[in-house]
Design an enzyme around this catalytic site. Sequence first.
Site, short mmCIF file in Angstrom:
data_model
loop_
_atom_site.label_atom_id
_atom_site.label_comp_id
_atom_site.label_asym_id
_atom_site.label_seq_id
_atom_site.Cartn_x
_atom_site.Cartn_y
_atom_site.Cartn_z
N ASP A 97 33.04 49.00 69.09
CA ASP A 97 31.90 49.68 67.70
C ASP A 97 31.20 49.41 67.09
OD1 ASP A 97 32.85 52.19 65.43
OD2 ASP A 97 30.97 51.22 66.29
N TYR A 108 37.31 52.96 60.91
CA TYR A 108 35.92 54.01 60.87
C TYR A 108 35.32 54.01 61.75
CZ TYR A 108 33.64 58.70 59.45
OH TYR A 108 33.34 59.73 59.86
N LYS A 163 22.84 54.13 64.15
CA LYS A 163 22.10 53.83 63.16
C LYS A 163 20.51 52.70 63.06
CE LYS A 163 26.63 53.42 60.66
NZ LYS A 163 26.36 54.53 59.86
P1 KE4 Z 1 28.02 58.40 62.72
O1 KE4 Z 1 28.82 59.45 63.43
O2 KE4 Z 1 27.90 59.07 61.34
O3 KE4 Z 1 26.41 58.48 62.96
O4 KE4 Z 1 28.80 57.26 63.16
C1 KE4 Z 1 29.71 57.50 63.01
C2 KE4 Z 1 30.05 55.69 62.66
C3 KE4 Z 1 31.02 54.99 63.51
N1 KE4 Z 1 31.49 54.08 63.45
C4 KE4 Z 1 31.44 52.97 62.75
C5 KE4 Z 1 31.37 51.46 62.68
C6 KE4 Z 1 30.56 53.50 61.32
O5 KE4 Z 1 29.99 52.88 60.25
C7 KE4 Z 1 29.95 55.19 61.64
C8 KE4 Z 1 29.21 55.97 60.25
N2 KE4 Z 1 29.46 55.26 58.89
C9 KE4 Z 1 29.66 55.42 57.93
C10 KE4 Z 1 29.47 54.39 56.70
N3 KE4 Z 1 30.39 54.39 57.11
C11 KE4 Z 1 28.91 56.89 57.81
C12 KE4 Z 1 28.41 57.87 56.22
C13 KE4 Z 1 28.71 59.18 56.75
O6 KE4 Z 1 30.42 59.22 57.25
O7 KE4 Z 1 27.82 60.19 55.84
#
Ligand code: KE4
Length: 432
Positions: free
Chosen positions: A239, A144, A267
Site C-alpha cells: 500500500d 491504515y 495522494k
Molecule cells: P483515502 O481513501 O483517504 O484517499 O486513502 C486511504 C489510505 C490508504 N492507504 C494509506 C497508506 C493511507 O495513508 C491512506 C490515507 N491516509 C490518511 C492519513 N494518514 C488520510 C487522511 C484522512 O483520513 O483524512
Amino acid sequence: MLHKKSIDAFDRARRVIPGGVNSPVRAFKAVGGDPVFFSKGEKAWLTDIDGNRYIDYVGAWGPMILGHAFPPVLEAIRRTVNDGTAFGAPTERETELAELIISMVPSIEMVRLVNSGTEATMSAIRLARGYTKRDLIVKFQGCYHGHGDSFLIAAGSGALTFGIPDSPGVTKAVANTTLLAQFNDINSVKELFEKYGEQIAAIIVEPVVGNMGVIIPESNFLRSLRDITKQYGALLIFDEVMTGFRLSSGGAQRIFGVFPDITTLGKIIGGGMPIAAYGGSEAIMSHIAPVGAVYQAGTLSGNPLAVTAGIEMLKVLKNDSSIYEQIGKNTEYLSKSIHKACTGAGIPCVINQIGSMMTLFFTEKTSVKTYADAIASDREKFSIYFRAMLESGIYLPPSQFESWFISATHGKIEIDLTVEKNEEVLRKIGGV
Ligand code: KE4
C-alpha cells in the site's frame, strides 16, 4: 492568534456535517481544541480564514510534495476544465497517466485508476482474492489502508485468531477473513502462514508505515514478506498510497528493492485532486473486469481534471530526481534539529525520519519500531506540543500517529523558522 472565524465556521459546519468535517482526523479530536478552517495554500504555507499564516507539515496528508498551488498543476487544470469536467468515457490522458505510472513504478505493468486510496486498497484485496481463489487477508496492527471493512479490524484475543471489527457496521463475518500480524515482527507473520497459509490470499502492508507515525521496516522485513508470500502462493500488496512518489519516484519498493505483486497508489498522483490507482503484473491485472471476472468500476475513475493534475506532478517528479535528495536533506536537518532541542530541553523523544516523512514521538523509549512502541508515546504531551506549535504558526498533523510531510517548497526560511519556533515552544511547555 485569533481563530474567531474558524470557531464560528466550525459551529456552523457541525450543524450539517458529522463532527463538522469530511474526514475524522481533521476534527482535532486527538489533540484537542477546534480545527482551523483554511482559505488558501501556497507553496509551504497555509492561510486560515482569520488571516493567520502557517508553515504546513500536513500537505493535505501527502499530495503536496511540490507545494500547495503548484503552478504547472493549476495551469493544466485551467486549460483542461474548458473542455468539460467528465465524460464517463475513455480519454487519451488516462492512458498517458497510466504509461507514466508504469514507467516509474518497477512492479507495475498495468494499472487501473480509481478515486481514492480506499478504493484502490479495497480493489487490490478483491483482486488478490479473485486471483488466488483464497479468502484470508493479513494486515498489520496499526497500519491504515483506508476505511474498507476488511481493514477496520482490531486485534483479536489471541495472536493466531481472526481480527474483530474495529468499527460498528463491520461484520464479524468480514472480521473473520482478516488476520492481524505485527509490523517488524516476521515471526508473527510466519505463525499465521504456518496455521492458515493455504487460505491466505495476500498480505497488505504499508512498506514504510505512516499511520502509526513513521515506522521504518527493519532490514529484511520486507524481503521476508516477499519470500513467505511466494512460499505459500499468496500475493504481496504494497500500500504505497502514502509512500508512492513520496519516498522516491519509484516509491518505497524501489528504495528497498522489494517488489510486490500489487501496488496501491494515491495522494501525490493527483496533486490534491481525487485520484488513486492500483497496479501490478499484466497476468494479475488482466483478472480485472472487463477483461477478467473480478469486478471493479467507478463513474469518475480517470477523471480528466484529476488525471491532468497527476500527469503534471509525475512529469516533474520523474524528470528531476534531485527533488528527493533535496527534501530528504531538509527533512533530515529538521528532524535532527528538533531532536537536539528536545534532548536539550530534557524532553525525551524519538524521531523516525526517512526521505520527506518524519514523526516526533514523545517517548522514554530509545526507539519506535513496532505498534507497541508507537502507542506507548505520550499523546497528552504531543497534544500540548501540537497546540503550542499551531499558535506559533506551525501546522503539524493533528495526531501523534501521523507522518509529517515536507515538500520541495519547504526551503531554508521555512525550516529555520520551524526550528526556531520548536525551541520557543519547548521552552514554553518545558517538561510538561
Ligand atoms: P483515502 O481513501 O483517504 O484517499 O486513502 C486511504 C489510505 C490508504 N492507504 C494509506 C497508506 C493511507 O495513508 C491512506 C490515507 N491516509 C490518511 C492519513 N494518514 C488520510 C487522511 C484522512 O483520513 O483524512
